[in-house]
Design an enzyme around this catalytic site. Sequence first.
Site: not given
Length: 348
Positions: A134, A275, A305
């Site tokens: 990520c 993030h 996500n």
Amino acid sequence: MNDEKQMNIEIIGTGRALPSKKVSNDDLAARIDTSDEWIRSHTGIGSRYIADEDIACSDLAAEAAKNALAMAAGYTGDDPAERDKAAAEIAGTIDMIVLATATADYFGTPSTACIVQDRICARNAAAMDITAGCTGFVYGLETAAGLLSINSRRKRALVIGAEVLSRMINWEDRGTCVLFGDGAGAVVVEKSGKNSGILQTLLFADGSGSESLVMRRGGTRNPFKKGEVIDTPICVEMNGQEVYNFAVKAITDTVEALMKAGNISIDNIVRIIPHQANARIVQAARRRLHIPAEKFYMNIEEYANTSSATIPIALDELNRSGQIKKGDLILTVGFGGGLTYGGNIIIW
């Protein structure tokens, strides 16, 4: 602010792409043992976008890239034909494509970046994928900036974060399947003499936590064996508590390190773009840092996500809506599998 080593690599275009199918928490609750209240209270997520079976990572990446290229060429409308025309005008000037993903079209080769290069007709561009979980987009920005800086003939790069995580999820595991969505975001960067761009990047890794977030099957550690019956597909496995503890510390450490490295205070920062893994993670880090909630941009409720795509999707939202303007100082903060973490200081 310390601008002693200013790189002058400026973001000149942003873009994003999402699948057409939006899946709400209630939609998931009809399939698995969960509820909208449980998902929202534990994650802050309200919905996510899921790609159709015929859509791969490169499809979303190419669409996001075209939107970013069109903006770089001066077109911000919504006519697909005009967008493609504008994107084509500048695609040939791209020297490098860096694509961050954990869900590539193919295992190992070809790179998804090469497929995108062909799709957008960026004939002069080198192309490569990077795998940093990520944190991929943060790593990708620094990679592109470095490659532009060390060669005087390179002028522009395309940095993409793209994922189709819905293919890498065990849909019977409610602890992970509610967390993820599909999407892509992209930026065009170029060398600039202006007092703007990527001022500082810090990158970190902690490989001792590699087992905390892993796709275990399919690689050389756990390859397919002839005659083997596979009950579950290749999917994300996560130790939620370990990842939570790591992520909260990663945000706080990265923000503090970026402010120290750039000699900036929170008052200088217009936006922090973390993030989008879990709203509770960001909230916990924010409290530790004593930073007002309005400084952090959050869109996890809409998209869930999307791994390496979360930061560039957020950048495009902020840019196109006018919530960030030329001269604004922003921080990006990534954290994820590897374990990796890091961030960028950017003057917009």
